[in-house]
Design a protein around this motif. Structure first.
Motif, PDB file in Angstrom:
ATOM      1  N   THR A  95      55.470  48.049  72.254  1.00 58.01           N
ATOM      2  CA  THR A  95      54.059  47.675  72.407  1.00 58.01           C
ATOM      3  C   THR A  95      53.812  47.024  73.756  1.00 58.01           C
ATOM      4  O   THR A  95      52.836  47.335  74.454  1.00 58.01           O
ATOM      5  N   ALA A  96      54.707  46.118  74.156  1.00 63.62           N
ATOM      6  CA  ALA A  96      54.557  45.445  75.446  1.00 63.62           C
ATOM      7  C   ALA A  96      54.642  46.441  76.603  1.00 63.62           C
ATOM      8  O   ALA A  96      53.840  46.393  77.547  1.00 63.62           O
ATOM      9  N   VAL A  97      55.587  47.357  76.503  1.00 61.01           N
ATOM     10  CA  VAL A  97      55.753  48.367  77.551  1.00 61.01           C
ATOM     11  C   VAL A  97      54.516  49.249  77.651  1.00 61.01           C
ATOM     12  O   VAL A  97      54.016  49.534  78.748  1.00 61.01           O
ATOM     13  N   ARG A  98      53.986  49.676  76.510  1.00 60.82           N
ATOM     14  CA  ARG A  98      52.799  50.525  76.501  1.00 60.82           C
ATOM     15  C   ARG A  98      51.610  49.814  77.128  1.00 60.82           C
ATOM     16  O   ARG A  98      50.824  50.398  77.881  1.00 60.82           O
ATOM     17  N   GLN A  99      51.455  48.536  76.818  1.00 67.11           N
ATOM     18  CA  GLN A  99      50.344  47.768  77.379  1.00 67.11           C
ATOM     19  C   GLN A  99      50.432  47.718  78.901  1.00 67.11           C
ATOM     20  O   GLN A  99      49.424  47.864  79.603  1.00 67.11           O
ATOM     21  N   VAL A 100      51.637  47.520  79.410  1.00 66.22           N
ATOM     22  CA  VAL A 100      51.819  47.469  80.861  1.00 66.22           C
ATOM     23  C   VAL A 100      51.517  48.826  81.487  1.00 66.22           C
ATOM     24  O   VAL A 100      50.806  48.924  82.493  1.00 66.22           O
ATOM     25  N   LEU A 101      52.023  49.892  80.892  1.00 64.77           N
ATOM     26  CA  LEU A 101      51.822  51.230  81.447  1.00 64.77           C
ATOM     27  C   LEU A 101      50.354  51.635  81.444  1.00 64.77           C
ATOM     28  O   LEU A 101      49.826  52.118  82.455  1.00 64.77           O
ATOM     29  N   GLU A 102      49.697  51.444  80.308  1.00 61.84           N
ATOM     30  CA  GLU A 102      48.289  51.851  80.212  1.00 61.84           C
ATOM     31  C   GLU A 102      47.402  50.948  81.064  1.00 61.84           C
ATOM     32  O   GLU A 102      46.411  51.408  81.643  1.00 61.84           O
ATOM     33  N   GLY A 103      47.760  49.687  81.162  1.00 60.23           N
ATOM     34  CA  GLY A 103      46.971  48.771  81.973  1.00 60.23           C
ATOM     35  C   GLY A 103      47.086  49.043  83.461  1.00 60.23           C
ATOM     36  O   GLY A 103      46.256  48.557  84.236  1.00 60.23           O
ATOM     37  N   HIS A 104      48.091  49.807  83.844  1.00 59.79           N
ATOM     38  CA  HIS A 104      48.299  50.088  85.263  1.00 59.79           C
ATOM     39  C   HIS A 104      47.514  51.312  85.741  1.00 59.79           C
ATOM     40  O   HIS A 104      47.460  51.576  86.950  1.00 59.79           O
ATOM     41  N   GLU A 105      46.931  52.080  84.830  1.00 53.78           N
ATOM     42  CA  GLU A 105      46.113  53.215  85.230  1.00 53.78           C
ATOM     43  C   GLU A 105      44.983  52.745  86.158  1.00 53.78           C
ATOM     44  O   GLU A 105      44.470  51.644  86.009  1.00 53.78           O
ATOM     45  N   PRO A 106      44.587  53.541  87.166  1.00 58.99           N
ATOM     46  CA  PRO A 106      44.961  54.939  87.426  1.00 58.99           C
ATOM     47  C   PRO A 106      46.168  55.109  88.347  1.00 58.99           C
ATOM     48  O   PRO A 106      46.330  56.158  88.965  1.00 58.99           O
ATOM     49  N   TYR A 107      47.005  54.072  88.444  1.00 61.19           N
ATOM     50  CA  TYR A 107      48.160  54.155  89.319  1.00 61.19           C
ATOM     51  C   TYR A 107      49.410  54.523  88.507  1.00 61.19           C
ATOM     52  O   TYR A 107      49.535  54.141  87.341  1.00 61.19           O
ATOM     53  N   PRO A 108      50.362  55.233  89.101  1.00 59.27           N
ATOM     54  CA  PRO A 108      51.543  55.684  88.355  1.00 59.27           C
ATOM     55  C   PRO A 108      52.470  54.530  87.978  1.00 59.27           C
ATOM     56  O   PRO A 108      52.623  53.557  88.729  1.00 59.27           O
ATOM     57  N   ALA A 109      53.100  54.652  86.814  1.00 60.35           N
ATOM     58  CA  ALA A 109      54.111  53.688  86.370  1.00 60.35           C
ATOM     59  C   ALA A 109      55.032  54.381  85.386  1.00 60.35           C
ATOM     60  O   ALA A 109      54.614  55.263  84.630  1.00 60.35           O
ATOM     61  N   ALA A 110      56.298  53.979  85.400  1.00 56.85           N
ATOM     62  CA  ALA A 110      57.286  54.564  84.495  1.00 56.85           C
ATOM     63  C   ALA A 110      58.293  53.504  84.088  1.00 56.85           C
ATOM     64  O   ALA A 110      58.511  52.514  84.806  1.00 56.85           O
ATOM     65  N   VAL A 111      58.906  53.718  82.939  1.00 56.22           N
ATOM     66  CA  VAL A 111      59.957  52.843  82.433  1.00 56.22           C
ATOM     67  C   VAL A 111      61.268  53.606  82.477  1.00 56.22           C
ATOM     68  O   VAL A 111      61.340  54.752  82.026  1.00 56.22           O
ATOM     69  N   VAL A 112      62.298  52.982  83.029  1.00 58.32           N
ATOM     70  CA  VAL A 112      63.611  53.623  83.100  1.00 58.32           C
ATOM     71  C   VAL A 112      64.651  52.737  82.433  1.00 58.32           C
ATOM     72  O   VAL A 112      64.481  51.520  82.337  1.00 58.32           O
ATOM     73  N   ASP A 113      65.730  53.387  81.975  1.00 58.96           N
ATOM     74  CA  ASP A 113      66.835  52.632  81.398  1.00 58.96           C
ATOM     75  C   ASP A 113      67.858  52.325  82.478  1.00 58.96           C
ATOM     76  O   ASP A 113      67.608  52.530  83.674  1.00 58.96           O
TER      77      ASP A 113
END
Length: 266
Positions: A95-113
């Motif tokens: 949930t926290a990751v999704r909030q960060v990703l969606e909140g960063h629109e319209p700029y690109p963001a990705a999560v990596v391991d």
């Protein structure tokens, strides 16, 4: 042929101490134990308790995954769990990751391991992936491979030599910090990719640069980005500790304006 014996915990701790450029005296003072005791642990004359292993690992800033390996080498059970990101117990993290990703629109963001495999991203990451060969995007897609492979983003990066040197430098520092063989193999693969631009040995700024930019060919012009990396501040679980959110921001007014009405890479 005799199989080599696995390394003992003392040997591993000594390697980590040397990698961190600490003397036995410096580490013993930090861990609040005698240097004699530490010497006995490193030489195998004393078998450390699990609490001692974890105390030394904390002072040596050993990643959680490797702390589990130290515990196993000392004959103790691992204490840090590792869960799939889609498991129920990781719901709060997702949930926290999704909030960060969606909140960063319209700029690109990705999560990596830990191995730079992409585990999640926002819709705007398509700005980077639209021209990447489909086979490079087959899960688990690797962010560094996608960026530097000749069938990936590389042909669209105007400052490929500079950006490649920046990414490989980050990867080398990560290897130095973690001693992760998976990352060493990835590094060997990436450095073999062709690059016809000069790669600077030391990062230095161009005119008006304050951060190494990613410059992409776009619609006859250029988009320029800088990135930030976010991690979880107090992880007690291996998967969570190894997640990193890379967020890209426009580094000039022209890129900001272009992303207000995005178009695919040409």
């Amino acid at each position: 042929m005799t199989k080599a014996a696995p390394p003992q915990v003392g040997q591993l701790l000594r390697e980590w101490r040397q990698r961190r450029r600490l003397s036995q005296l410096e580490l013993s003072l930090r861990a609040q134990i005698s240097s004699r005791h530490l010497s006995f642990v490193e030489t195998g004359r004393s078998q450390p308790s699990s609490a001692m292993v974890l105390r030394l690992a904390e002072e040596l800033d050993v990643p959680l995954r490797m702390r589990n390996q130290l515990l196993l080498a000392a004959g103790h059970a691992p204490v840090y769990t590792e869960s799939s990101l889609d498991s129920p117990r990781m719901e709060a993290v997702r949930t926290a990751v999704r909030q960060v990703l969606e909140g960063h629109e319209p700029y690109p963001a990705a999560v990596v391991d830990r191995a730079w495999n992409i585990v999640d991203s926002n819709a705007s990451i398509a700005l980077f992936t639209d021209k990447v060969a489909p086979e490079l995007l087959t899960p688990p897609a690797n962010a560094l491979r996608v960026t530097l492979h000749p069938d990936g983003l590389a042909p669209h990066i105007r400052n490929l030599g500079q950006w490649r040197a920046h990414l490989l430098g980050r990867l080398r520092r990560q290897i130095d910090a973690s001693l992760d063989p998976v990352l060493s193999e990835l590094h060997d693969e990436l450095v073999a990719y062709p690059c016809h631009e000069r790669e600077p040995e030391v990062e230095f700024p161009g005119p008006a640069d304050i951060i190494v930019p990613l410059r992409l060919r776009h619609d006859g012009g250029e988009l320029a980005f800088f990135s930030t990396v976010a991690t979880f501040g107090t992880p007690l679980e291996v998967t969570t500790a190894e997640l990193a959110i890379e967020s890209f921001f426009p580094s000039d007014a022209a890129t900001t304006a272009a992303l207000a009405n995005p178009t695919p890479l040409p």
